[in-house]
Scaffold this active site. Structure first.
Site, PDB file in Angstrom:
ATOM      1  N   TYR A   1      -3.521  -0.190  10.201  1.00  0.00           N
ATOM      2  CA  TYR A   1      -3.200  -0.790   8.470  1.00  0.00           C
ATOM      3  C   TYR A   1      -1.886  -0.225   8.027  1.00  0.00           C
ATOM      4  O   TYR A   1      -1.300  -1.107   7.415  1.00  0.00           O
ATOM      5  CB  TYR A   1      -4.538   0.189   7.816  1.00  0.00           C
TER       6      TYR A   1
ATOM      7  N   SER B   1       0.986  -1.215   0.161  1.00  0.00           N
ATOM      8  CA  SER B   1       0.108  -0.224  -0.023  1.00  0.00           C
ATOM      9  C   SER B   1       0.935   1.182   0.086  1.00  0.00           C
ATOM     10  O   SER B   1       1.859   1.254   0.321  1.00  0.00           O
ATOM     11  CB  SER B   1      -0.808   0.102   1.125  1.00  0.00           C
TER      12      SER B   1
HETATM   13  P1  NAP Z   1     -12.112  -4.976  -0.476  1.00  0.00           P
HETATM   14  O1  NAP Z   1     -12.781  -4.469  -1.678  1.00  0.00           O
HETATM   15  O2  NAP Z   1     -12.419  -4.771   0.795  1.00  0.00           O
HETATM   16  O3  NAP Z   1     -11.710  -6.551  -0.695  1.00  0.00           O
HETATM   17  C1  NAP Z   1     -11.064  -7.267   0.096  1.00  0.00           C
HETATM   18  C2  NAP Z   1     -11.178  -8.745   0.084  1.00  0.00           C
HETATM   19  O4  NAP Z   1     -10.549  -9.318   1.134  1.00  0.00           O
HETATM   20  C3  NAP Z   1     -12.646  -9.006   0.094  1.00  0.00           C
HETATM   21  O5  NAP Z   1     -12.984  -9.991  -0.655  1.00  0.00           O
HETATM   22  C4  NAP Z   1     -12.836  -9.743   1.385  1.00  0.00           C
HETATM   23  O6  NAP Z   1     -13.815 -10.652   1.700  1.00  0.00           O
HETATM   24  C5  NAP Z   1     -11.436 -10.189   1.622  1.00  0.00           C
HETATM   25  N1  NAP Z   1     -11.016 -10.649   2.888  1.00  0.00           N
HETATM   26  C6  NAP Z   1     -11.001  -9.732   4.017  1.00  0.00           C
HETATM   27  N2  NAP Z   1     -10.666 -10.439   5.102  1.00  0.00           N
HETATM   28  C7  NAP Z   1     -10.519 -11.769   4.826  1.00  0.00           C
HETATM   29  C8  NAP Z   1     -10.153 -13.024   5.640  1.00  0.00           C
HETATM   30  N3  NAP Z   1      -9.941 -12.918   6.912  1.00  0.00           N
HETATM   31  N4  NAP Z   1     -10.187 -14.087   5.032  1.00  0.00           N
HETATM   32  C9  NAP Z   1     -10.381 -14.169   3.539  1.00  0.00           C
HETATM   33  N5  NAP Z   1     -11.015 -13.196   2.648  1.00  0.00           N
HETATM   34  C10 NAP Z   1     -10.721 -11.757   3.371  1.00  0.00           C
HETATM   35  O7  NAP Z   1     -10.453  -4.297  -0.884  1.00  0.00           O
HETATM   36  P2  NAP Z   1      -9.712  -3.798  -2.017  1.00  0.00           P
HETATM   37  O8  NAP Z   1      -9.716  -2.715  -2.342  1.00  0.00           O
HETATM   38  O9  NAP Z   1      -9.966  -4.709  -3.184  1.00  0.00           O
HETATM   39  O10 NAP Z   1      -8.176  -4.429  -1.432  1.00  0.00           O
HETATM   40  C11 NAP Z   1      -7.548  -5.289  -1.578  1.00  0.00           C
HETATM   41  C12 NAP Z   1      -6.133  -5.470  -1.093  1.00  0.00           C
HETATM   42  O11 NAP Z   1      -5.449  -4.279  -1.745  1.00  0.00           O
HETATM   43  C13 NAP Z   1      -6.145  -5.279   0.290  1.00  0.00           C
HETATM   44  O12 NAP Z   1      -4.901  -6.010   0.786  1.00  0.00           O
HETATM   45  C14 NAP Z   1      -5.922  -3.823   0.516  1.00  0.00           C
HETATM   46  O13 NAP Z   1      -5.173  -3.364   1.580  1.00  0.00           O
HETATM   47  C15 NAP Z   1      -5.034  -3.372  -0.749  1.00  0.00           C
HETATM   48  N6  NAP Z   1      -4.929  -2.079  -1.234  1.00  0.00           N
HETATM   49  C16 NAP Z   1      -6.191  -1.372  -1.525  1.00  0.00           C
HETATM   50  C17 NAP Z   1      -6.149  -0.216  -2.005  1.00  0.00           C
HETATM   51  C18 NAP Z   1      -7.231   0.456  -2.577  1.00  0.00           C
HETATM   52  O14 NAP Z   1      -7.148   1.689  -2.506  1.00  0.00           O
HETATM   53  N7  NAP Z   1      -8.404   0.132  -2.803  1.00  0.00           N
HETATM   54  C19 NAP Z   1      -4.732   0.280  -2.099  1.00  0.00           C
HETATM   55  C20 NAP Z   1      -3.551  -0.138  -1.714  1.00  0.00           C
HETATM   56  C21 NAP Z   1      -3.731  -1.499  -1.282  1.00  0.00           C
HETATM   57  P3  NAP Z   1     -15.173 -10.384   2.156  1.00  0.00           P
HETATM   58  O15 NAP Z   1     -15.911  -9.332   1.380  1.00  0.00           O
HETATM   59  O16 NAP Z   1     -16.004 -11.358   2.503  1.00  0.00           O
HETATM   60  O17 NAP Z   1     -14.788  -9.590   3.524  1.00  0.00           O
HETATM   61  C1  GCO Z   2      -6.835   5.093   3.335  1.00  0.00           C
HETATM   62  C2  GCO Z   2      -6.953   4.259   2.093  1.00  0.00           C
HETATM   63  C3  GCO Z   2      -5.660   3.717   1.666  1.00  0.00           C
HETATM   64  C4  GCO Z   2      -5.887   2.902   0.729  1.00  0.00           C
HETATM   65  C5  GCO Z   2      -4.486   2.271   0.165  1.00  0.00           C
HETATM   66  C6  GCO Z   2      -3.499   3.552  -0.455  1.00  0.00           C
HETATM   67  O1  GCO Z   2      -7.885   5.449   3.992  1.00  0.00           O
HETATM   68  O2  GCO Z   2      -6.042   6.061   3.026  1.00  0.00           O
HETATM   69  O3  GCO Z   2      -7.990   3.259   2.018  1.00  0.00           O
HETATM   70  O4  GCO Z   2      -5.260   3.092   2.760  1.00  0.00           O
HETATM   71  O5  GCO Z   2      -6.540   1.675   0.825  1.00  0.00           O
HETATM   72  O6  GCO Z   2      -3.855   1.465   1.053  1.00  0.00           O
HETATM   73  O7  GCO Z   2      -2.432   2.747  -1.034  1.00  0.00           O
END
Ligand code: NAP
Ligand code: GCO
Length: 264
Positions: free
Chosen positions: A158, A145
């Protein structure tokens, strides 16, 4: 050159991939030839995921598994090896966030975030590495992230977890590189998924969420990322094209980390 990026014959496990970033990465890995395996925390979400993959012409193998539960993870990996094949590519994608001012966050809430975002990638990586060693190769991609590098208000747990995940990535690379296992990270910028939906909600008067305006001003690309923006980088790190890349965090952020931000 195209053979370098081919994933034909490879089995890819993407955790938490019923939708969101995991779903987009799994779809890209499939386009490069991989067989897709994913898990989610309950059967309803797994079934939703299988249907969503089918609608894209992808026959994905779905498993119910809470990635924080080591017994469930060990059982899932054993089933995958029996029913699909040894995991060649692991994407530790499952993650949660709790946006709470640190002094108001309970220790239990902090632990819950670290459990999913840091402990689980340890648990799942530990489960797949032995078979990767036997097979003579493996790829592990940890979804880090911006918060692996930067902090901000309300995301202490986080940021601590994602910072730790960056170092876990480097340590797996260090400890298992000699077995032809490459472990790298992808650091997405701000991506439009359900996880960030609260940061993009329109205000009652119909104006943009202040955080939405803030991120657009901080991003040279001037936009939020789409989950699909992560597909190509994931294929690169999952393929033979990255066999000498190890312990690297590839930031896919539209330039946020390089930019001081647009003058208001
Ligand atoms: P999301 O839409 O919240 O999806 C997260 C997924 O992880 C969901 O399918 C959720 O399942 C699953 N999950 C959560 N806890 C779990 C557990 N204990 N066991 C199995 N599955 C679990 O998140 P996203 O935005 O796609 O993010 C995916 C990854 O990218 C995460 O690691 C997040 O930190 C990272 N990330 C996101 C962003 C962003 O801007 N979106 C940026 C940087 C990094 P349920 O729906 O059943 O809870
Ligand atoms: C926040 C956002 C970020 C993104 C991502 C950025 O609240 O700042 O959720 O944490 O998810 O991780 O890289």
């Amino acid at each position: 050159m195209s053979q370098l990026f081919s994933l034909e014959g490879k089995v890819a496990l993407v955790t938490g991939a019923s939708y969101g970033i995991g779903f987009a990465i799994a779809s890209a890995l499939h386009e490069a030839g991989a067989t897709i395996v994913f898990n989610d925390i309950n059967d309803e979400k797994v079934q939703l995921g299988i249907k969503a993959y089918e609608e894209k012409g992808i026959k994905a193998h779905g498993y119910v598994c809470d990635v924080t539960n080591e017994a469930q993870v060990q059982e899932m990996v054993a089933k995958i090896e029996e029913e699909v094949g040894v995991v060649d590519i692991l994407v530790n994608n499952a993650g949660i966030i709790k946006r709470i001012p640190m002094v108001e966050m309970t220790a239990e809430q902090f632990r819950q975030v670290v459990d999913v975002d840091l402990n689980a990638p340890f648990i799942v990586s530990k489960a797949v590495i032995p078979s990767m060693i036997k097979k003579g190769h493996g790829k592990i991609i940890n979804i880090c992230s911006m918060m692996s590098e930067l902090g901000r208000e309300t995301v202490s747990a986080y940021a601590a977890a994602k910072g730790g995940l960056k170092m876990l990535t480097k340590n797996i690379a260090s400890e298992y590189g000699e077995y032809n296992i490459q472990c790298n990270g992808i650091g997405p910028g701000y991506i439009a998924t359900p996880q960030t939906a609260p940061l993009r909600e329109k205000q009652p008067d119909g104006s943009m969420h202040p955080f939405d305006s803030f991120i657009r001003a901080k991003t040279p690309a001037g936009r939020w990322g789409e989950a699909e923006d992560l597909g190509g980088p994931a294929v690169f790190l999952a393929s033979d094209a990255s066999n000498f890349v190890n312990g690297h965090i590839l930031y896919v952020d539209g330039g946020i980390l390089a930019y001081i931000g647009k003058q208001p």
